[in-house]
Motif scaffolding. Sequence first.
Motif, mmCIF file in Angstrom:
data_model
loop_
_atom_site.group_PDB
_atom_site.id
_atom_site.type_symbol
_atom_site.label_atom_id
_atom_site.label_comp_id
_atom_site.label_asym_id
_atom_site.label_seq_id
_atom_site.Cartn_x
_atom_site.Cartn_y
_atom_site.Cartn_z
ATOM 1 N N LEU A 170 0.825 -1.210 0.000
ATOM 2 C CA LEU A 170 0.000 0.000 0.000
ATOM 3 C C LEU A 170 0.857 1.257 0.000
ATOM 4 C CD1 LEU A 170 -2.874 -0.975 2.454
ATOM 5 C CD2 LEU A 170 -3.039 -0.639 -0.011
ATOM 6 N N ALA A 171 2.012 1.200 0.656
ATOM 7 C CA ALA A 171 2.911 2.355 0.686
ATOM 8 C C ALA A 171 3.462 2.670 -0.703
ATOM 9 C CB ALA A 171 4.057 2.108 1.665
ATOM 10 N N GLY A 172 3.449 1.687 -1.592
ATOM 11 C CA GLY A 172 3.914 1.904 -2.960
ATOM 12 C C GLY A 172 2.906 2.640 -3.832
ATOM 13 N N LEU A 173 1.680 2.767 -3.340
ATOM 14 C CA LEU A 173 0.656 3.494 -4.090
ATOM 15 C C LEU A 173 0.752 4.982 -3.775
ATOM 16 C CD1 LEU A 173 -2.457 1.214 -3.386
ATOM 17 C CD2 LEU A 173 -1.080 1.274 -5.471
ATOM 18 N N THR A 174 0.241 5.803 -4.673
ATOM 19 C CA THR A 174 0.161 7.224 -4.367
ATOM 20 C C THR A 174 -0.853 7.407 -3.242
ATOM 21 O OG1 THR A 174 -1.608 7.622 -5.952
ATOM 22 C CG2 THR A 174 0.669 7.880 -6.757
ATOM 23 N N LYS A 175 -0.789 8.526 -2.553
ATOM 24 C CA LYS A 175 -1.681 8.777 -1.415
ATOM 25 C C LYS A 175 -3.148 8.651 -1.826
ATOM 26 C CE LYS A 175 -2.955 11.321 2.470
ATOM 27 N NZ LYS A 175 -4.127 10.528 2.626
ATOM 28 N N ILE A 176 -3.527 9.276 -2.921
ATOM 29 C CA ILE A 176 -4.931 9.264 -3.325
ATOM 30 C C ILE A 176 -5.373 7.851 -3.722
ATOM 31 C CG2 ILE A 176 -4.532 9.947 -5.725
ATOM 32 C CD1 ILE A 176 -7.475 11.018 -3.464
ATOM 33 N N ASN A 177 -4.500 7.092 -4.383
ATOM 34 C CA ASN A 177 -4.854 5.718 -4.755
ATOM 35 C C ASN A 177 -4.940 4.828 -3.516
ATOM 36 O OD1 ASN A 177 -5.048 6.430 -7.400
ATOM 37 N ND2 ASN A 177 -3.127 5.511 -8.024
ATOM 38 N N ARG A 178 -4.057 5.055 -2.538
ATOM 39 C CA ARG A 178 -4.121 4.289 -1.293
ATOM 40 C C ARG A 178 -5.430 4.605 -0.565
ATOM 41 N NH1 ARG A 178 0.575 5.530 0.801
ATOM 42 N NH2 ARG A 178 -0.182 7.338 1.920
ATOM 43 N N ASP A 179 -5.820 5.889 -0.538
ATOM 44 C CA ASP A 179 -7.081 6.264 0.103
ATOM 45 C C ASP A 179 -8.255 5.534 -0.546
ATOM 46 O OD1 ASP A 179 -5.643 7.998 1.696
ATOM 47 O OD2 ASP A 179 -6.339 9.833 0.701
ATOM 48 N N VAL A 180 -8.263 5.465 -1.868
ATOM 49 C CA VAL A 180 -9.354 4.800 -2.585
ATOM 50 C C VAL A 180 -9.401 3.314 -2.232
ATOM 51 C CG1 VAL A 180 -10.167 4.102 -4.874
ATOM 52 C CG2 VAL A 180 -9.465 6.451 -4.480
ATOM 53 N N VAL A 181 -8.256 2.642 -2.248
ATOM 54 C CA VAL A 181 -8.210 1.205 -1.947
ATOM 55 C C VAL A 181 -8.646 0.942 -0.510
ATOM 56 C CG1 VAL A 181 -6.660 -0.781 -1.663
ATOM 57 C CG2 VAL A 181 -6.466 0.664 -3.684
ATOM 58 N N VAL A 182 -8.135 1.733 0.428
ATOM 59 C CA VAL A 182 -8.481 1.520 1.836
ATOM 60 C C VAL A 182 -9.971 1.754 2.065
ATOM 61 C CG1 VAL A 182 -8.169 2.432 4.178
ATOM 62 C CG2 VAL A 182 -6.179 1.966 2.735
ATOM 63 N N LEU A 183 -10.500 2.857 1.543
ATOM 64 C CA LEU A 183 -11.917 3.147 1.763
ATOM 65 C C LEU A 183 -12.810 2.101 1.102
ATOM 66 C CD1 LEU A 183 -11.932 7.016 1.341
ATOM 67 C CD2 LEU A 183 -12.240 5.725 3.462
ATOM 68 N N ARG A 184 -12.435 1.657 -0.075
ATOM 69 C CA ARG A 184 -13.286 0.717 -0.816
ATOM 70 C C ARG A 184 -13.206 -0.698 -0.251
ATOM 71 N NH1 ARG A 184 -16.853 -1.762 -2.462
ATOM 72 N NH2 ARG A 184 -17.269 -2.360 -4.589
ATOM 73 N N TYR A 185 -11.987 -1.195 -0.015
ATOM 74 C CA TYR A 185 -11.833 -2.600 0.344
ATOM 75 C C TYR A 185 -11.621 -2.867 1.825
ATOM 76 C CZ TYR A 185 -11.805 -3.364 -4.602
ATOM 77 O OH TYR A 185 -12.174 -3.401 -5.908
ATOM 78 N N PHE A 186 -10.899 -2.016 2.532
ATOM 79 C CA PHE A 186 -10.650 -2.280 3.941
ATOM 80 C C PHE A 186 -11.751 -1.705 4.818
ATOM 81 C CE2 PHE A 186 -6.475 -2.637 2.003
ATOM 82 C CZ PHE A 186 -6.085 -3.871 2.491
ATOM 83 N N THR A 187 -12.362 -0.604 4.373
ATOM 84 C CA THR A 187 -13.451 -0.011 5.129
ATOM 85 C C THR A 187 -14.786 -0.570 4.676
ATOM 86 O OG1 THR A 187 -12.141 1.986 5.351
ATOM 87 C CG2 THR A 187 -14.475 2.189 5.792
ATOM 88 N N GLY A 188 -14.855 -1.010 3.437
ATOM 89 C CA GLY A 188 -16.074 -1.625 2.936
ATOM 90 C C GLY A 188 -17.090 -0.645 2.386
ATOM 91 N N LEU A 189 -16.652 0.560 2.051
ATOM 92 C CA LEU A 189 -17.575 1.514 1.452
ATOM 93 C C LEU A 189 -17.841 1.134 -0.002
ATOM 94 C CD1 LEU A 189 -16.196 4.952 2.736
ATOM 95 C CD2 LEU A 189 -17.993 3.549 3.725
ATOM 96 N N SER A 190 -18.990 1.499 -0.499
ATOM 97 C CA SER A 190 -19.301 1.262 -1.908
ATOM 98 C C SER A 190 -18.510 2.266 -2.748
ATOM 99 C CB SER A 190 -20.799 1.462 -2.152
ATOM 100 O OG SER A 190 -21.141 2.832 -1.980
ATOM 101 N N GLU A 191 -18.523 2.058 -4.067
ATOM 102 C CA GLU A 191 -17.835 3.015 -4.949
ATOM 103 C C GLU A 191 -18.435 4.398 -4.808
ATOM 104 O OE1 GLU A 191 -18.096 1.223 -8.813
ATOM 105 O OE2 GLU A 191 -16.402 -0.097 -8.425
#
Length: 183
Positions: free
Chosen positions: A110-131
């Motif tokens: 995850l640290a290899g992703l840009t900040k905004i891309n990491r935010d998207v992945v975390v919110l979508r998959y780790f937090t479970g928010l919809s798109e």
Amino acid sequence: MDHDADYAAYVRESWSTLVRSAVFLGCPLHEAEDLAQTTLVRCYTAWPTVAAADNRAAYVYRMLLNCLRDSKRRRWWGERPAERLPESRTTVVRDDTADVDTADAVHRALAGLTKINRDVVVLRYFTGLSEQQTAEVLGVPAGTVKSRLSRSLAQLARDAHLADLRPEFQPTLQPEPTEGATS
């Protein structure tokens, strides 16, 4: 339900997800817990607004991201956490080595992703928010969330840190020839 009881129920329901999200956004566990607590304090002070929000999860995760940004902006001159906490006197039975290795690999990837891309992945998959909820939290169109997710997942699929987590290559078994078939 009264104001405080409704809020207390929300805290019990959301605490672990908020902490987990903060960890995957790059915070060490103790900072993630502080960030979740700060977010929930802000939720309490604005509880009527939070409770009435059309999309409470998006509203709260926006607060979490804002708290994270605020904490990174200011300098802290107060106490610093100790490098090592004192050992507890309880006996640990379970060996969490594999879990630590997995978490470390995921954090590095995850640290290899840009900040905004990491935010998207975390919110979508780790937090479970919809798109749509993720788009609302970040203030971007849902299509932007989809394209960032696509690029991020492709990058994570190639990440060397996650290579050891993938199942070993299993050759595809060829179906056995049927009777009367010629090769």
